[in-house]
Design an enzyme around this catalytic site. Structure first.
Site, PDB file in Angstrom:
ATOM      1  N   ASP A 106       0.841  -1.192   0.000  1.00 33.56           N
ATOM      2  CA  ASP A 106       0.000   0.000   0.000  1.00 33.56           C
ATOM      3  C   ASP A 106       0.881   1.249   0.000  1.00 33.56           C
ATOM      4  O   ASP A 106       2.037   1.200   0.440  1.00 33.56           O
ATOM      5  CB  ASP A 106      -0.880   0.039   1.257  1.00 33.56           C
ATOM      6  CG  ASP A 106      -1.857  -1.133   1.312  1.00 33.56           C
ATOM      7  OD1 ASP A 106      -2.164  -1.693   0.251  1.00 33.56           O
ATOM      8  OD2 ASP A 106      -2.286  -1.463   2.431  1.00 33.56           O
TER       9      ASP A 106
HETATM   10  N1  URA Z   1      -1.214  -5.865   4.075  1.00 32.69           N
HETATM   11  C1  URA Z   1      -1.695  -4.596   4.066  1.00 32.69           C
HETATM   12  O1  URA Z   1      -2.678  -4.293   4.724  1.00 32.69           O
HETATM   13  N2  URA Z   1      -1.028  -3.686   3.320  1.00 32.69           N
HETATM   14  C2  URA Z   1       0.088  -3.953   2.621  1.00 32.69           C
HETATM   15  O2  URA Z   1       0.668  -3.076   1.985  1.00 32.69           O
HETATM   16  C3  URA Z   1       0.585  -5.279   2.647  1.00 32.69           C
HETATM   17  C4  URA Z   1      -0.097  -6.214   3.383  1.00 32.69           C
END
Ligand code: URA
Length: 259
Positions: A106
């Site tokens: 993310d």
């Molecule tokens: N889980 C999440 O919530 N975000 C990420 O970027 C990777 C795994």
């Protein structure tokens, strides 16, 4: 011994065209095993010979692999959609065409992200068949509860009904708001949604390993390092979560404990 023309070898690993390589070789800027080679159509052994261009050694593999310690604020795509692309973090002299992030984090997640132009490897790595374990360090809003261990191990059901594969979780020593989680799959916002499902909230998230490839301590946030093909194979090696925890958790926790 796989014989290949020097200019072909170089053009597959850099952004130089064949005519630029010819000029560089004529100027003495191309070396094979430490000796300048002036003719760019010379045949070399792509497995044994070491080729340098302007002093930089080229990798044996025709593909490039970078381990990026992704900072917050960058997007895991090749385009600058909704933020700057993680590709901007690969130093421009190393950035070649065809690179892309193999997997996604993310925008507000930090940590280990592989950047490559090897589509076959990325496919293998992302295929659910391989179940590559990935470990994250998580800073929580509320205190860790021991019941999470069984809830994660039993296959969590998320708010929308998605069922997760069994996952491992442990609280970091000396900090009840820090935890390490190991997942073998990659659902959208998975770590955040898993903690939301147990009534907690993820404040900060960083991926610290991909298979047995562990984010090196010396690789600062925002930095990328080039990997050799043999390092990349570590992606497919399992990592024992408990051993990882004993050896590396204190290192990764140290920076977050007082923040
Ligand atoms: N889980 C999440 O919530 N975000 C990420 O970027 C990777 C795994």
């Amino acid at each position: 011994m796989p014989q290949i023309r020097l200019d072909k070898f170089i053009s597959e690993r850099t952004e130089y065209t064949r005519s630029q390589i010819k000029q560089l070789a004529a100027k003495g800027s191309v070396a094979v095993n430490g000796t300048a080679v002036k003719k760019s159509d010379t045949k070399i052994d792509s497995e044994k010979d070491t080729v340098t261009v302007c002093g930089r050694a080229l990798s044996e593999s025709r593909y490039r692999y970078f381990l990026l310690n992704k900072p917050q604020g960058y997007v895991s795509s090749t385009e600058d959609t909704d933020g700057e692309s993680v590709l901007k973090l690969i130093p421009s002299e190393l950035r070649t065409k065809g690179l892309f992030p193999a997997g996604r984090l993310d925008k507000d997640t930090e940590g280990a992200l592989l950047i490559t132009d090897d589509g076959e490897l990325a496919h293998r790595m992302l295929s659910p068949k391989h179940h590559i374990p990935k470990i994250y360090i998580v800073k929580l809003d509320r205190l860790f509860e021991n019941k999470y261990i069984n809830q994660f191990a039993n296959g969590m059901v998320l708010a929308n009904g998605d069922v997760c594969a069994p996952a491992k979780v442990r609280m970091a020593e000396n900090c009840e708001k820090l935890a390490f989680v190991e997942l073998t799959e990659g659902k959208y916002h998975q770590v955040k949604r898993m903690f939301a499902a147990v009534g907690n909230h993820v404040q900060f998230l960083k991926r610290v390993s991909l298979g047995s490839l562990i984010l090196p301590e010396k690789l600062g946030t925002g930095q990328a390092m080039e990997l050799l093909h043999k390092d990349v194979e570590n992606l497919f090696e399992p990592l024992d979560f408990d051993l990882f925890f004993e050896k590396f958790a204190p290192i990764f926790s140290a920076n977050l404990i007082n923040n």
